[in-house]
Design a protein around this motif. Structure first.
Motif, PDB file in Angstrom:
ATOM      1  N   GLY A  62      47.580  24.350  41.959  1.00 49.26           N
ATOM      2  CA  GLY A  62      47.209  25.543  41.208  1.00 49.26           C
ATOM      3  C   GLY A  62      47.750  26.830  41.794  1.00 49.26           C
ATOM      4  N   LEU A  63      48.912  26.773  42.449  1.00 53.32           N
ATOM      5  CA  LEU A  63      49.451  27.950  43.121  1.00 53.32           C
ATOM      6  C   LEU A  63      49.914  29.048  42.173  1.00 53.32           C
ATOM      7  CD1 LEU A  63      49.783  25.617  45.338  1.00 53.32           C
ATOM      8  CD2 LEU A  63      51.632  27.037  46.244  1.00 53.32           C
ATOM      9  N   TYR A  64      50.548  28.680  41.078  1.00 52.45           N
ATOM     10  CA  TYR A  64      51.356  29.638  40.328  1.00 52.45           C
ATOM     11  C   TYR A  64      50.642  30.327  39.168  1.00 52.45           C
ATOM     12  CZ  TYR A  64      54.822  26.603  42.559  1.00 52.45           C
ATOM     13  OH  TYR A  64      55.532  25.858  43.469  1.00 52.45           O
ATOM     14  N   TYR A  65      49.548  29.782  38.672  1.00 51.89           N
ATOM     15  CA  TYR A  65      49.082  30.095  37.330  1.00 51.89           C
ATOM     16  C   TYR A  65      48.174  31.324  37.320  1.00 51.89           C
ATOM     17  CZ  TYR A  65      50.581  25.340  37.757  1.00 51.89           C
ATOM     18  OH  TYR A  65      51.309  24.225  38.112  1.00 51.89           O
ATOM     19  N   PRO A  66      48.320  32.196  36.316  1.00 46.86           N
ATOM     20  CA  PRO A  66      47.485  33.396  36.256  1.00 46.86           C
ATOM     21  C   PRO A  66      46.002  33.041  36.280  1.00 46.86           C
ATOM     22  CG  PRO A  66      49.268  33.527  34.645  1.00 46.86           C
ATOM     23  CD  PRO A  66      49.291  32.133  35.211  1.00 46.86           C
ATOM     24  N   PRO A  67      45.232  33.603  37.194  1.00 47.99           N
ATOM     25  CA  PRO A  67      43.799  33.285  37.250  1.00 47.99           C
ATOM     26  C   PRO A  67      43.126  33.533  35.904  1.00 47.99           C
ATOM     27  CG  PRO A  67      44.473  34.513  39.203  1.00 47.99           C
ATOM     28  CD  PRO A  67      45.648  34.519  38.276  1.00 47.99           C
ATOM     29  N   THR A 119      45.046  31.947  45.890  1.00 47.74           N
ATOM     30  CA  THR A 119      43.740  32.239  46.485  1.00 47.74           C
ATOM     31  C   THR A 119      42.678  32.405  45.399  1.00 47.74           C
ATOM     32  OG1 THR A 119      44.807  33.306  48.378  1.00 47.74           O
ATOM     33  CG2 THR A 119      42.484  33.823  47.983  1.00 47.74           C
ATOM     34  N   ALA A 120      43.032  33.132  44.323  1.00 47.53           N
ATOM     35  CA  ALA A 120      42.098  33.319  43.215  1.00 47.53           C
ATOM     36  C   ALA A 120      41.775  32.001  42.530  1.00 47.53           C
ATOM     37  CB  ALA A 120      42.679  34.301  42.201  1.00 47.53           C
ATOM     38  N   ASN A 121      42.721  31.072  42.539  1.00 46.60           N
ATOM     39  CA  ASN A 121      42.515  29.773  41.887  1.00 46.60           C
ATOM     40  C   ASN A 121      41.861  28.748  42.803  1.00 46.60           C
ATOM     41  OD1 ASN A 121      43.684  30.744  39.528  1.00 46.60           O
ATOM     42  ND2 ASN A 121      45.729  29.976  40.038  1.00 46.60           N
ATOM     43  N   GLY A 122      41.509  29.161  44.019  1.00 51.75           N
ATOM     44  CA  GLY A 122      40.786  28.273  44.918  1.00 51.75           C
ATOM     45  C   GLY A 122      41.614  27.148  45.487  1.00 51.75           C
ATOM     46  N   VAL A 123      42.919  27.363  45.685  1.00 53.55           N
ATOM     47  CA  VAL A 123      43.769  26.322  46.271  1.00 53.55           C
ATOM     48  C   VAL A 123      43.295  26.048  47.695  1.00 53.55           C
ATOM     49  CG1 VAL A 123      46.101  25.747  47.013  1.00 53.55           C
ATOM     50  CG2 VAL A 123      45.734  26.898  44.826  1.00 53.55           C
ATOM     51  N   THR A 152      48.393  19.559  48.277  1.00 56.60           N
ATOM     52  CA  THR A 152      49.210  19.164  47.134  1.00 56.60           C
ATOM     53  C   THR A 152      49.618  17.706  47.325  1.00 56.60           C
ATOM     54  OG1 THR A 152      50.023  21.396  46.715  1.00 56.60           O
ATOM     55  CG2 THR A 152      51.363  19.583  45.898  1.00 56.60           C
ATOM     56  N   ALA A 153      49.508  16.918  46.258  1.00 57.31           N
ATOM     57  CA  ALA A 153      49.642  15.466  46.384  1.00 57.31           C
ATOM     58  C   ALA A 153      50.710  14.926  45.454  1.00 57.31           C
ATOM     59  CB  ALA A 153      48.291  14.797  46.085  1.00 57.31           C
ATOM     60  N   ILE A 154      51.001  13.646  45.618  1.00 53.13           N
ATOM     61  CA  ILE A 154      51.891  12.927  44.710  1.00 53.13           C
ATOM     62  C   ILE A 154      51.192  11.654  44.256  1.00 53.13           C
ATOM     63  CG2 ILE A 154      54.086  13.847  45.535  1.00 53.13           C
ATOM     64  CD1 ILE A 154      54.361  11.394  47.351  1.00 53.13           C
ATOM     65  N   VAL A 155      51.459  11.273  43.000  1.00 56.26           N
ATOM     66  CA  VAL A 155      50.949  10.035  42.423  1.00 56.26           C
ATOM     67  C   VAL A 155      52.036   9.439  41.537  1.00 56.26           C
ATOM     68  CG1 VAL A 155      48.556  10.868  42.394  1.00 56.26           C
ATOM     69  CG2 VAL A 155      49.969  11.106  40.353  1.00 56.26           C
ATOM     70  N   ASP A 156      51.758   8.262  41.006  1.00 53.16           N
ATOM     71  CA  ASP A 156      52.600   7.650  39.974  1.00 53.16           C
ATOM     72  C   ASP A 156      51.870   7.846  38.649  1.00 53.16           C
ATOM     73  OD1 ASP A 156      53.904   6.008  38.146  1.00 53.16           O
ATOM     74  OD2 ASP A 156      54.098   4.317  39.515  1.00 53.16           O
ATOM     75  N   PHE A 157      52.294   8.852  37.869  1.00 53.64           N
ATOM     76  CA  PHE A 157      51.569   9.178  36.645  1.00 53.64           C
ATOM     77  C   PHE A 157      51.692   8.070  35.593  1.00 53.64           C
ATOM     78  CE2 PHE A 157      51.688  13.641  38.179  1.00 53.64           C
ATOM     79  CZ  PHE A 157      50.338  13.900  38.091  1.00 53.64           C
ATOM     80  N   ARG A 158      52.778   7.319  35.610  1.00 50.07           N
ATOM     81  CA  ARG A 158      52.867   6.196  34.673  1.00 50.07           C
ATOM     82  C   ARG A 158      51.800   5.153  35.011  1.00 50.07           C
ATOM     83  NH1 ARG A 158      58.517   3.557  32.977  1.00 50.07           N
ATOM     84  NH2 ARG A 158      58.412   5.321  31.538  1.00 50.07           N
ATOM     85  N   ALA A 159      51.570   4.906  36.288  1.00 47.71           N
ATOM     86  CA  ALA A 159      50.516   3.964  36.682  1.00 47.71           C
ATOM     87  C   ALA A 159      49.149   4.479  36.262  1.00 47.71           C
ATOM     88  CB  ALA A 159      50.564   3.730  38.190  1.00 47.71           C
ATOM     89  N   VAL A 160      48.932   5.792  36.379  1.00 52.64           N
ATOM     90  CA  VAL A 160      47.660   6.371  35.932  1.00 52.64           C
ATOM     91  C   VAL A 160      47.491   6.165  34.431  1.00 52.64           C
ATOM     92  CG1 VAL A 160      46.349   8.510  35.688  1.00 52.64           C
ATOM     93  CG2 VAL A 160      47.617   8.068  37.798  1.00 52.64           C
ATOM     94  N   ALA A 161      48.548   6.434  33.661  1.00 51.25           N
ATOM     95  CA  ALA A 161      48.473   6.265  32.210  1.00 51.25           C
ATOM     96  C   ALA A 161      48.176   4.814  31.840  1.00 51.25           C
ATOM     97  CB  ALA A 161      49.775   6.724  31.565  1.00 51.25           C
TER      98      ALA A 161
END
Length: 409
Positions: A62-67, A119-123, A152-161
């Motif tokens: 959640g680093l980049y996004y406008p709070p 910081t505003a997004n609670g990262v 910040t993490a990594i996953v296999d999103f196809r496996a999640v789906a």
């Protein structure tokens, strides 16, 4: 979020799109209405074939996004839900950490703005590092300062789906593949009929999460013409196995605030590989993963969308630079070498590309935030770019509440 909705009639709910967002919406609907009959349809022979199965695999913090934006709110909620889901299903969730690197002093104000938003997004665990300290995290990285997001993490999103699809099927719901929606008929009583070839599917409520086809299917369902999907291909290189040690986790540039793309970066994968990219070049087909993948009808619709001309007029110089990086491996590697100086042309090989479904408004604006419309018994997800995969389970909550409760957007 709201609790289960009760009522005398078990609703038939259709979801178009078996990417991670569509499946997450279906999962949440099943939780809220266990009596519902839910059918997810997709034109492909498997789930998560396009954006979900071809993305970077990064669980964004959640680093980049406008709070206060939907992206900020749903990314924060979604990353926690995704971590829990992976733990419950025995899926890899690797907090390898991420550096956002400022190459020179001119990028420090933008880095400070990212720090403010994060910081505003609670990262969690965010740290500002000077140039010498960033090399304690990534020894081969170069820059004058960086932000370190250790969770910040990594996953296999196809496996999640696939895990979500398996859950739905085990509960008696249907994931119906090979069903390409070619027509949508709204019934006077509020029902909806989906047409695929000679087959019909009647539902009481419909959710459109069609990714690269989102605008086309949404229009069939009666939604507005815009925003339109303009497909951007993201191409990757991959470190050869013997050079994977160059990167421990994730190394990102300070992004250009004019664009919703994050720039070429280094991404460790759950299988141990390290990808470099993506760039962003206009794709010549909705599912155009190579230059030779051309669909003239789709390209014509992209070029004739009213927003395309102002988009090109504003950003043609950046577009040409992206094309140069696409056709010249040397240029692509040179851009990445700014962050990892030890990288050489011989350290990389080609990797599979993805295509981003970027929504563009009629005035040429690149839509940044998630955009979700409601039209009576139909809800359409018109823009769900990164961090949609990270946010998917939270998007599922957000959309399902609107489907069932009829909340205003």
């Amino acid at each position: 979020m709201s609790g289960p909705v009760t009522g005398p009639a078990a609703p038939r709910i259709g979801v178009v799109g078996a990417g991670i967002v569509g499946l997450a919406v279906a999962r949440r609907l099943a939780q809220l209405r266990p009596d519902a009959r839910i059918t997810v349809v997709d034109k492909e022979a498997d789930v998560a074939v396009h954006q979900t199965g071809r993305n970077s695999g990064v669980v964004h913090a959640g680093l980049y996004y406008p709070p206060g934006s939907l992206k900020a709110r749903l990314c924060t909620r979604g990353r926690a839900l995704l971590r829990e889901f992976c733990a419950e299903h025995g899926l890899v969730h690797d907090e390898c950490g991420k550096l956002v690197v400022a190459r020179h002093a001119g990028e420090l104000p933008a880095l400070a703005e990212i720090e403010r938003r994060a910081t505003a997004n609670g990262v969690p665990g965010l740290r500002r590092l000077p140039g010498n300290a960033l090399r304690e995290v990534e020894p081969e990285a170069a820059g004058v300062a960086a932000l370190h997001s250790p969770h910040t993490a990594i996953v296999d999103f196809r496996a999640v789906a696939r895990a979500i699809a398996g859950e739905l099927r085990s509960q008696g719901h249907e994931v119906r593949l090979g069903f390409e929606v070619t027509g949508v008929r709204r019934e006077p009583g509020g029902g909806v009929v989906l047409r695929s070839g000679e087959a019909d599917l009647a539902v009481d409520r419909l959710v459109v999460c069609a990714g690269l086809q989102a605008d086309r299917v949404s229009r069939l369902a009666g939604d507005a013409a815009g925003p339109a999907i303009v497909p951007f291909r993201g191409e990757y290189l991959r470190l050869v196995p013997e050079r994977r040690w160059l990167v421990r986790g994730l190394i990102y540039p300070v992004p250009d605030p004019r664009y919703p793309f994050l720039g070429v970066h280094f991404t460790r994968r759950v299988d141990g590989g390290v990808d470099i990219g993506p760039n962003a070049v206009l794709a010549l087909a909705r599912e155009g993963y190579r230059w030779r993948d051309v669909r003239l009808g789709e390209l014509a619709r992209t070029l004739t969308w009213p927003g395309t001309r102002p988009l090109v007029r504003r950003h043609w110089r950046t577009g040409l630079a992206e094309v140069h990086g696409s056709v010249s491996r040397r240029a692509f590697v040179a851009a990445a070498r700014a962050f990892v100086p030890a990288l050489t042309d011989g350290d990389v090989e080609r990797a599979p590309a993805g295509v981003r479904a970027q929504a563009v408004d009629r005035d040429g604006t690149l839509v940044d935030d998630f955009r979700i419309h409601r039209l009576g018994s139909v809800v359409t997800v018109r823009n769900a770019p990164s961090p949609a995969a990270t946010s998917a389970l939270a998007i599922g909550e957000y959309v399902a509440d609107r489907v069932l409760a009829g909340d205003a957007d």
